[in-house]
Design a protein around this motif. Structure first.
Motif, PDB file in Angstrom:
ATOM      1  N   GLY A 177       0.773  -1.224   0.000  1.00  0.00           N
ATOM      2  CA  GLY A 177       0.000   0.000   0.000  1.00  0.00           C
ATOM      3  C   GLY A 177       0.805   1.275   0.000  1.00  0.00           C
ATOM      4  O   GLY A 177       0.250   2.369   0.081  1.00  0.00           O
ATOM      5  N   LYS A 178       2.123   1.181  -0.102  1.00  0.00           N
ATOM      6  CA  LYS A 178       2.980   2.371  -0.055  1.00  0.00           C
ATOM      7  C   LYS A 178       3.177   2.939  -1.465  1.00  0.00           C
ATOM      8  O   LYS A 178       3.398   2.213  -2.425  1.00  0.00           O
ATOM      9  N   ASP A 179       3.119   4.255  -1.565  1.00  0.00           N
ATOM     10  CA  ASP A 179       3.402   4.923  -2.836  1.00  0.00           C
ATOM     11  C   ASP A 179       4.904   5.066  -3.066  1.00  0.00           C
ATOM     12  O   ASP A 179       5.359   5.153  -4.212  1.00  0.00           O
ATOM     13  N   GLU A 180       5.650   5.107  -1.965  1.00  0.00           N
ATOM     14  CA  GLU A 180       7.096   5.279  -2.073  1.00  0.00           C
ATOM     15  C   GLU A 180       7.784   4.411  -1.027  1.00  0.00           C
ATOM     16  O   GLU A 180       7.370   4.386   0.134  1.00  0.00           O
ATOM     17  N   VAL A 181       8.815   3.695  -1.437  1.00  0.00           N
ATOM     18  CA  VAL A 181       9.578   2.845  -0.523  1.00  0.00           C
ATOM     19  C   VAL A 181      11.063   3.042  -0.818  1.00  0.00           C
ATOM     20  O   VAL A 181      11.439   3.571  -1.862  1.00  0.00           O
ATOM     21  N   THR A 182      11.891   2.609   0.129  1.00  0.00           N
ATOM     22  CA  THR A 182      13.346   2.690  -0.057  1.00  0.00           C
ATOM     23  C   THR A 182      13.952   1.300   0.087  1.00  0.00           C
ATOM     24  O   THR A 182      13.728   0.626   1.096  1.00  0.00           O
ATOM     25  N   VAL A 183      14.690   0.892  -0.922  1.00  0.00           N
ATOM     26  CA  VAL A 183      15.418  -0.370  -0.886  1.00  0.00           C
ATOM     27  C   VAL A 183      16.838  -0.061  -0.411  1.00  0.00           C
ATOM     28  O   VAL A 183      17.545   0.723  -1.050  1.00  0.00           O
ATOM     29  N   PRO A 184      17.280  -0.653   0.720  1.00  0.00           N
ATOM     30  CA  PRO A 184      18.619  -0.350   1.216  1.00  0.00           C
ATOM     31  C   PRO A 184      19.701  -1.096   0.431  1.00  0.00           C
ATOM     32  O   PRO A 184      19.570  -2.285   0.133  1.00  0.00           O
ATOM     33  N   TYR A 185      20.738  -0.378   0.094  1.00  0.00           N
ATOM     34  CA  TYR A 185      21.884  -0.918  -0.637  1.00  0.00           C
ATOM     35  C   TYR A 185      23.173  -0.552   0.078  1.00  0.00           C
ATOM     36  O   TYR A 185      23.218   0.384   0.884  1.00  0.00           O
ATOM     37  N   SER A 186      24.234  -1.259  -0.267  1.00  0.00           N
ATOM     38  CA  SER A 186      25.581  -0.758  -0.037  1.00  0.00           C
ATOM     39  C   SER A 186      26.253  -0.687  -1.401  1.00  0.00           C
ATOM     40  O   SER A 186      25.948  -1.485  -2.300  1.00  0.00           O
ATOM     41  N   THR A 187      27.127   0.293  -1.571  1.00  0.00           N
ATOM     42  CA  THR A 187      27.871   0.432  -2.816  1.00  0.00           C
ATOM     43  C   THR A 187      29.323   0.086  -2.543  1.00  0.00           C
ATOM     44  O   THR A 187      29.974   0.721  -1.714  1.00  0.00           O
ATOM     45  N   SER A 188      29.815  -0.948  -3.215  1.00  0.00           N
ATOM     46  CA  SER A 188      31.212  -1.354  -3.093  1.00  0.00           C
ATOM     47  C   SER A 188      31.986  -0.773  -4.262  1.00  0.00           C
ATOM     48  O   SER A 188      31.629  -1.008  -5.428  1.00  0.00           O
ATOM     49  N   ALA A 189      33.027  -0.007  -3.956  1.00  0.00           N
ATOM     50  CA  ALA A 189      33.832   0.664  -4.977  1.00  0.00           C
ATOM     51  C   ALA A 189      35.293   0.228  -4.802  1.00  0.00           C
ATOM     52  O   ALA A 189      35.904   0.477  -3.767  1.00  0.00           O
ATOM     53  N   PHE A 190      35.814  -0.439  -5.824  1.00  0.00           N
ATOM     54  CA  PHE A 190      37.182  -0.960  -5.792  1.00  0.00           C
ATOM     55  C   PHE A 190      38.053  -0.131  -6.746  1.00  0.00           C
ATOM     56  O   PHE A 190      37.583   0.290  -7.812  1.00  0.00           O
TER      57      PHE A 190
END
Length: 260
Positions: free
Chosen positions: A241-254
């Motif tokens: 029922g949410k119009d907006e959600v946040t998917v949690p990520y981590s960004t790995s930068a090598f």
């Protein structure tokens, strides 16, 4: 023009060609910390030249353009490259592959591979990357990775993984086997927290539909995956029922430097 896709993995060729629009809508951007990382780790600024290898629709290429560096984007899939040139008309976008980069020796200061290196993690590709880098040039490998410590994201991954087949993936870690590699120094890793905010349709469903091997499925099989995703969203209180959600990520930068 020569077809640059004949020697890339079938899942990338078929899936990314078929669902370039889903890639644009469904893939997350990158954390704000990536801007200083590009300057400090890769040395990008006005007067330098950077090659974005496997540039896709230009999600990461846009960050390179903001550094003031001259940007060259190499992408073998024509449908993806077309989206890139529409979004970033000032970028020099070309067909090519990691093992046949259409650039002279020692012609770029940095090479980046965002969400891409696992597709071409071979000694031959690294030799070709080293060839086009100037002495002391930098290679950056970047991936956005979903936080699977969150139960519903772990459930999402299980839905996706049913269809992965033989497609190379960052999570397998197989790409690491090509390091260390002659002519490159030690690898440095930086990790940044990140979130992908938008409608469930985009950040969950279109994100999954942009996955190469999901995008390459027959229509009826893809529809079954989408039905599973909708059921997951409906059953998860933080999504339903949410119009907006946040998917949690981590960004790995090598990052690593050309030596010798």
């Amino acid at each position: 023009m020569t077809d640059a896709t004949h020697d890339i993995h079938h899942a990338a060729k078929e899936g990314f060609a078929a669902k370039a629009d889903h890639y644009v809508r469904g893939r997350p951007d990158y954390p704000t910390a990536i801007a200083p990382w590009l300057t400090e780790r890769l040395g990008l600024r006005g007067g330098t030249t950077v090659l974005d290898l496997g540039a896709g629709t230009g999600k990461f290429t846009a960050y390179l353009a903001k550094t003031g560096a001259r940007v060259i984007a190499i992408e073998p899939v024509a449908e993806m490259r077309r989206k890139l040139t529409q979004a970033l008309p000032d970028v020099d976008a070309r067909a090519g592959t990691a093992e046949a980069i259409p650039l002279p020796d020692a012609s770029v200061d940095a090479v980046t591979c965002a969400q891409a290196f696992h597709w071409f993690a071979t000694p031959a590709a690294l030799d070709e990357i080293r060839r086009v880098l100037k002495p002391g040039g930098r290679l950056g490998l970047i991936w956005n990775v979903r936080d699977e410590s969150v139960p519903w994201i772990a459930a999402l991954t299980r839905i996706i993984n049913q269809h992965e087949g033989d497609a190379p993936r960052y999570a397998s870690g197989a790409w690491r086997r090509v390091f260390p590699h002659a002519g490159f120094g030690p690898m440095h890793e930086d990790i940044f927290r990140h979130g992908h905010t938008g409608t469930p349709e985009d950040v969950v469903i279109n994100r999954v539909r942009s996955t190469s091997f999901i995008a390459a499925l027959p229509a009826e099989e893809e529809a079954k995956v989408v039905a599973q995703l909708r059921a997951l969203i409906a059953a998860e209180p933080s999504l339903a029922g949410k119009d907006e959600v946040t998917v949690p990520y981590s960004t790995s930068a090598f990052s690593t430097e050309k030596i010798g």
